[in-house]
Design a protein around this motif. Structure first.
Motif, mmCIF file in Angstrom:
data_model
loop_
_atom_site.group_PDB
_atom_site.id
_atom_site.type_symbol
_atom_site.label_atom_id
_atom_site.label_comp_id
_atom_site.label_asym_id
_atom_site.label_seq_id
_atom_site.Cartn_x
_atom_site.Cartn_y
_atom_site.Cartn_z
ATOM 1 N N TYR A 169 0.838 -1.199 0.000
ATOM 2 C CA TYR A 169 0.000 0.000 0.000
ATOM 3 C C TYR A 169 0.873 1.250 0.000
ATOM 4 C CZ TYR A 169 -2.857 3.752 1.956
ATOM 5 O OH TYR A 169 -3.475 4.953 2.171
ATOM 6 N N PHE A 170 1.930 1.246 0.818
ATOM 7 C CA PHE A 170 2.783 2.426 0.938
ATOM 8 C C PHE A 170 3.512 2.740 -0.367
ATOM 9 C CE2 PHE A 170 2.419 0.887 5.345
ATOM 10 C CZ PHE A 170 1.770 1.998 5.885
ATOM 11 N N ALA A 171 3.831 1.712 -1.149
ATOM 12 C CA ALA A 171 4.451 1.945 -2.456
ATOM 13 C C ALA A 171 3.486 2.676 -3.384
ATOM 14 C CB ALA A 171 4.895 0.629 -3.085
ATOM 15 N N VAL A 172 2.196 2.331 -3.308
ATOM 16 C CA VAL A 172 1.201 3.008 -4.142
ATOM 17 C C VAL A 172 1.072 4.465 -3.713
ATOM 18 C CG1 VAL A 172 -1.196 3.012 -4.959
ATOM 19 C CG2 VAL A 172 -0.025 0.838 -4.548
ATOM 20 N N VAL A 173 1.175 4.728 -2.418
ATOM 21 C CA VAL A 173 1.132 6.106 -1.925
ATOM 22 C C VAL A 173 2.372 6.872 -2.401
ATOM 23 C CG1 VAL A 173 1.063 7.589 0.130
ATOM 24 C CG2 VAL A 173 -0.284 5.484 0.069
ATOM 25 N N GLY A 174 3.519 6.179 -2.504
ATOM 26 C CA GLY A 174 4.704 6.845 -3.036
ATOM 27 C C GLY A 174 6.034 6.486 -2.417
ATOM 28 N N LEU A 175 6.034 5.723 -1.309
ATOM 29 C CA LEU A 175 7.305 5.334 -0.696
ATOM 30 C C LEU A 175 7.122 4.022 0.051
ATOM 31 C CD1 LEU A 175 10.249 6.435 -0.334
ATOM 32 C CD2 LEU A 175 9.519 7.171 1.931
ATOM 33 N N PRO A 176 7.632 2.921 -0.501
ATOM 34 C CA PRO A 176 7.483 1.628 0.174
ATOM 35 C C PRO A 176 8.320 1.616 1.459
ATOM 36 C CG PRO A 176 8.941 1.415 -1.728
ATOM 37 C CD PRO A 176 8.408 2.818 -1.742
ATOM 38 N N LEU A 177 7.662 1.526 2.589
ATOM 39 C CA LEU A 177 8.360 1.671 3.866
ATOM 40 C C LEU A 177 9.347 0.544 4.138
ATOM 41 C CD1 LEU A 177 5.588 3.071 6.243
ATOM 42 C CD2 LEU A 177 7.321 4.297 4.930
ATOM 43 N N TYR A 178 8.937 -0.697 3.925
ATOM 44 C CA TYR A 178 9.828 -1.820 4.214
ATOM 45 C C TYR A 178 11.105 -1.728 3.376
ATOM 46 C CZ TYR A 178 11.813 -6.460 4.452
ATOM 47 O OH TYR A 178 12.699 -7.489 4.607
ATOM 48 N N GLU A 179 10.940 -1.542 2.078
ATOM 49 C CA GLU A 179 12.087 -1.511 1.178
ATOM 50 C C GLU A 179 12.971 -0.293 1.440
ATOM 51 O OE1 GLU A 179 9.023 -4.178 -0.494
ATOM 52 O OE2 GLU A 179 8.953 -2.162 0.343
ATOM 53 N N THR A 180 12.364 0.836 1.796
ATOM 54 C CA THR A 180 13.151 2.024 2.135
ATOM 55 C C THR A 180 13.975 1.764 3.397
ATOM 56 O OG1 THR A 180 11.507 3.470 1.103
ATOM 57 C CG2 THR A 180 13.019 4.491 2.681
ATOM 58 N N ALA A 181 13.361 1.131 4.377
ATOM 59 C CA ALA A 181 14.091 0.791 5.609
ATOM 60 C C ALA A 181 15.262 -0.140 5.295
ATOM 61 C CB ALA A 181 13.150 0.153 6.622
ATOM 62 N N GLN A 182 15.076 -1.059 4.349
ATOM 63 C CA GLN A 182 16.156 -1.972 3.970
ATOM 64 C C GLN A 182 17.323 -1.212 3.330
ATOM 65 O OE1 GLN A 182 16.070 -5.348 4.907
ATOM 66 N NE2 GLN A 182 14.368 -4.397 5.974
ATOM 67 N N LEU A 183 17.028 -0.225 2.482
ATOM 68 C CA LEU A 183 18.096 0.576 1.888
ATOM 69 C C LEU A 183 18.833 1.376 2.960
ATOM 70 C CD1 LEU A 183 16.809 2.081 -1.498
ATOM 71 C CD2 LEU A 183 18.038 -0.033 -1.084
ATOM 72 N N LEU A 184 18.085 1.915 3.907
ATOM 73 C CA LEU A 184 18.709 2.683 4.977
ATOM 74 C C LEU A 184 19.605 1.800 5.840
ATOM 75 C CD1 LEU A 184 15.667 4.929 5.913
ATOM 76 C CD2 LEU A 184 17.754 5.656 4.722
ATOM 77 N N THR A 185 19.233 0.529 5.999
ATOM 78 C CA THR A 185 20.079 -0.419 6.732
ATOM 79 C C THR A 185 21.385 -0.645 5.990
ATOM 80 O OG1 THR A 185 18.156 -1.505 7.697
ATOM 81 C CG2 THR A 185 20.191 -2.791 7.636
ATOM 82 N N LYS A 186 21.334 -0.729 4.656
ATOM 83 C CA LYS A 186 22.562 -0.887 3.859
ATOM 84 C C LYS A 186 23.476 0.313 4.063
ATOM 85 C CE LYS A 186 20.592 -3.818 0.311
ATOM 86 N NZ LYS A 186 20.299 -4.043 -1.090
ATOM 87 N N LEU A 187 22.870 1.496 4.163
ATOM 88 C CA LEU A 187 23.660 2.703 4.395
ATOM 89 C C LEU A 187 24.385 2.619 5.737
ATOM 90 C CD1 LEU A 187 24.430 5.606 3.558
ATOM 91 C CD2 LEU A 187 22.322 6.360 4.682
ATOM 92 N N GLN A 188 23.668 2.175 6.763
ATOM 93 C CA GLN A 188 24.261 2.040 8.105
ATOM 94 C C GLN A 188 25.374 1.000 8.129
ATOM 95 O OE1 GLN A 188 20.670 1.270 10.424
ATOM 96 N NE2 GLN A 188 21.128 3.093 11.610
ATOM 97 N N ASP A 189 25.202 -0.076 7.351
ATOM 98 C CA ASP A 189 26.166 -1.166 7.344
ATOM 99 C C ASP A 189 27.450 -0.820 6.608
ATOM 100 O OD1 ASP A 189 24.328 -2.613 8.783
ATOM 101 O OD2 ASP A 189 23.658 -3.828 7.077
ATOM 102 N N ASN A 190 27.439 0.279 5.853
ATOM 103 C CA ASN A 190 28.642 0.656 5.085
ATOM 104 C C ASN A 190 29.364 1.828 5.696
ATOM 105 O OD1 ASN A 190 28.941 -1.046 2.612
ATOM 106 N ND2 ASN A 190 26.774 -0.555 2.509
#
Length: 190
Positions: A169-190
């Motif tokens: 649902y959030f992707a349809v609104v404009g920002l998929p929350l789960y997937e965005t959180a996963q990208l942010l985790t990659k940022l933290q891990d690097n």
């Protein structure tokens, strides 16, 4: 989580990113959003998200640049990308295409640093009920569809036209929350 920049003018994306508890500032991520000849919908939406993130990175004046999140959402029916309606006639054409059937919404996200860029694309299937001409006109006159991809916002008045979705649902609104959180985790891990 350190602060990031969001390359989006969308108030919905700002609200959704806030739900993740991320501190952010806005940057300009202006790009040419024209679909290239023969470009597949998934390639198109991913290219836009990546270009917005890169443009937001380039727009920052300071030497220590914040990581930039870019995003784009498109509505696709029968392989045709439905952008923001140009006028009422264009909007009615889109609604007739969407009425009483299923279509796809693709949202791509990209997180860019000066060293690298991570990205993801989320596909959601959306079903519309059968719409009467009067329902379409009433919706147009609400003013809501004018700045929305595909001419509708699931989180607004058009929600009553959508009996079901399969996906985010959030992707349809404009920002998929789960997937965005996963990208942010990659940022933290690097």
């Amino acid at each position: 989580m350190s602060k990031i920049a969001l390359a989006s003018a969308s108030p919905r994306r700002r609200e959704l990113l806030s739900q993740l508890g991320v501190e952010f500032e806005l940057v300009r991520g202006d790009i040419d959003e024209t679909q290239l000849p023969g470009e597949a919908a998934t390639d198109y939406v991913l290219r836009l998200a990546r270009q917005k993130a890169a443009a937001g990175l380039a727009a920052q004046q300071s030497a220590s640049k914040l990581p930039v999140l870019g995003a784009d959402t498109i509505v696709v029916v029968d392989g045709e990308v439905l952008g923001k309606p140009l006028d009422q006639t264009d909007f009615l054409r889109m609604m007739r295409l969407l009425s009483n059937r299923q279509h796809q919404v693709y949202t791509a996200i990209a997180l860019a640093t000066t060293e690298q860029i991570w990205s993801d694309t989320v596909k959601t299937e959306v079903w519309f009920c059968e719409l009467s001409e009067q329902q379409m006109l009433d919706y147009w006159h609400s003013g809501e569809p004018a700045d929305k991809a595909g001419g509708y916002g699931i989180q607004g008045l058009a929600g009553r036209f959508i009996p079901k979705i399969a996906g985010s649902y959030f992707a349809v609104v404009g920002l998929p929350l789960y997937e965005t959180a996963q990208l942010l985790t990659k940022l933290q891990d690097n």
